[in-house]
Design an enzyme around this catalytic site. Structure first.
Site, PDB file in Angstrom:
ATOM      1  N   HIS A  70      -3.496   1.415   4.462  1.00 13.61           N
ATOM      2  CA  HIS A  70      -2.849   0.116   4.237  1.00 13.61           C
ATOM      3  C   HIS A  70      -1.413   0.302   3.798  1.00 13.61           C
ATOM      4  O   HIS A  70      -1.015   1.396   3.382  1.00 13.61           O
ATOM      5  CB  HIS A  70      -3.607  -0.644   3.139  1.00 13.61           C
ATOM      6  CG  HIS A  70      -3.562   0.073   1.825  1.00 13.61           C
ATOM      7  ND1 HIS A  70      -4.468   1.058   1.494  1.00 13.61           N
ATOM      8  CD2 HIS A  70      -2.697  -0.010   0.778  1.00 13.61           C
ATOM      9  CE1 HIS A  70      -4.173   1.537   0.295  1.00 13.61           C
ATOM     10  NE2 HIS A  70      -3.096   0.908  -0.166  1.00 13.61           N
ATOM     11  N   THR A  72       0.848  -1.325   1.000  1.00 17.61           N
ATOM     12  CA  THR A  72       0.831  -2.207  -0.180  1.00 17.61           C
ATOM     13  C   THR A  72       2.098  -3.066  -0.220  1.00 17.61           C
ATOM     14  O   THR A  72       3.200  -2.562   0.003  1.00 17.61           O
ATOM     15  CB  THR A  72       0.768  -1.356  -1.468  1.00 17.61           C
ATOM     16  OG1 THR A  72      -0.366  -0.485  -1.405  1.00 17.61           O
ATOM     17  CG2 THR A  72       0.674  -2.229  -2.707  1.00 17.61           C
ATOM     18  N   HIS A 150       5.468   1.636   3.155  1.00 15.17           N
ATOM     19  CA  HIS A 150       4.865   2.875   3.663  1.00 15.17           C
ATOM     20  C   HIS A 150       3.354   2.751   3.706  1.00 15.17           C
ATOM     21  O   HIS A 150       2.775   1.839   3.112  1.00 15.17           O
ATOM     22  CB  HIS A 150       5.223   4.023   2.714  1.00 15.17           C
ATOM     23  CG  HIS A 150       4.532   3.871   1.392  1.00 15.17           C
ATOM     24  ND1 HIS A 150       5.013   3.026   0.405  1.00 15.17           N
ATOM     25  CD2 HIS A 150       3.374   4.384   0.913  1.00 15.17           C
ATOM     26  CE1 HIS A 150       4.180   3.042  -0.622  1.00 15.17           C
ATOM     27  NE2 HIS A 150       3.170   3.853  -0.340  1.00 15.17           N
ATOM     28  N   THR A 152       0.294   5.317   2.706  1.00 18.00           N
ATOM     29  CA  THR A 152      -0.102   6.618   2.171  1.00 18.00           C
ATOM     30  C   THR A 152      -1.147   7.227   3.097  1.00 18.00           C
ATOM     31  O   THR A 152      -2.158   6.600   3.405  1.00 18.00           O
ATOM     32  CB  THR A 152      -0.700   6.478   0.758  1.00 18.00           C
ATOM     33  OG1 THR A 152       0.290   5.936  -0.106  1.00 18.00           O
ATOM     34  CG2 THR A 152      -1.166   7.824   0.209  1.00 18.00           C
TER      35      THR A 152
END
Ligand code: A2P
Length: 222
Positions: A70, A72, A150, A152
């Protein structure tokens, strides 16, 4: 009758569709395998706690990976984080909730702490990007809005996921510094593109072809 209070999530973000998660995980492995094999990387193993002649398996090095890939937008910690209530109540956020979005990945990066994907937000997506997201972690610097966006992909042992966005901002900061960053290699196939080295074990692959992934904007309650 009393209505229950509206609950805030652990975080809001764009959650990748299952197929696109699988694809991005595969691509991430390909990136780490190819990066680990280029000569320039093998010569710069020290930030990864390795001697030059040693073998470093990056897939093992980044031992942890999030359960759901995902991007965030706002970390709320169920409301404990200042400003999370305000964020959740914005019209733009309410309107975006449970809608589908295409995320554009322009680069992949690896540092001694994290591996991640840089997300280029569209103007639509920036509407629900918190204006203070970058300042929150790097108060002394100025970044274009959305610079921290971004996904992760993995973290080294004992590293928290939140570090990935900080590492990305470190790289963007060096890119903004005006110094020249020579390309130290080129990757091929689905991860075709030039690889740049940014000191202290920080590497970034600029993708020749951007990766598009489907996602849904939602909250994660854990
Ligand atoms: P990221 O978005 O870089 O992956 P955790 O499991 O540690 O509670 O974190 C849940 C998610 O929220 C992760 O995706 C993580 O990082 C993100 N996150 C954790 N802490 C913060 C923070 N202080 N600011 C922004 N995002 C955070």
């Amino acid at each position: 009758p009393t209505l229950e209070k509206e609950l805030l999530p652990l975080y809001f973000g764009w959650f990748l569709a299952k197929r696109d998660q699988d694809y991005l995980r595969k691509t991430s492995h390909e990136f780490l395998e190819q990066l680990g094999n280029i000569k320039a990387f093998k010569k710069r193993l020290q930030p990864y706690g390795c001697e030059e002649k040693q073998k470093l398996d990056l897939l093992k090095y980044f031992a942890k990976s999030p359960n759901i890939l995902h991007c965030t937008t706002k970390f709320c910690d169920y409301g404990k984080v200042l400003g999370s209530e305000e964020y959740a109540q914005q019209e733009a956020v309410k309107k975006a909730y449970s809608r589908g979005y295409t995320l554009h990945i322009s680069a992949l990066f690896a540092t001694p702490r994290t591996v991640g994907a840089q997300v280029e937000l569209t103007s639509d997506q920036l509407l629900i990007w918190p204006p203070d997201a970058e300042k929150e972690v790097m108060p002394k610097d100025t970044f274009p809005r959305g610079s921290r966006a971004h996904i992760t992909l993995g973290t080294a042992a004992d590293v928290q996921d939140v570090q990935t966005g900080i590492d990305l901002l470190e790289i963007v900061k060096l890119q903004q510094s005006g110094r020249e960053w020579e390309s130290l290699g080129e990757l091929a196939g689905p991860v075709a593109g030039k690889v740049s080295y940014y000191e202290n074990g920080m590497w970034m692959l600029n993708l020749a072809r951007k990766i598009e992934v489907k996602s849904i904007f939602s909250g994660y309650y854990g």
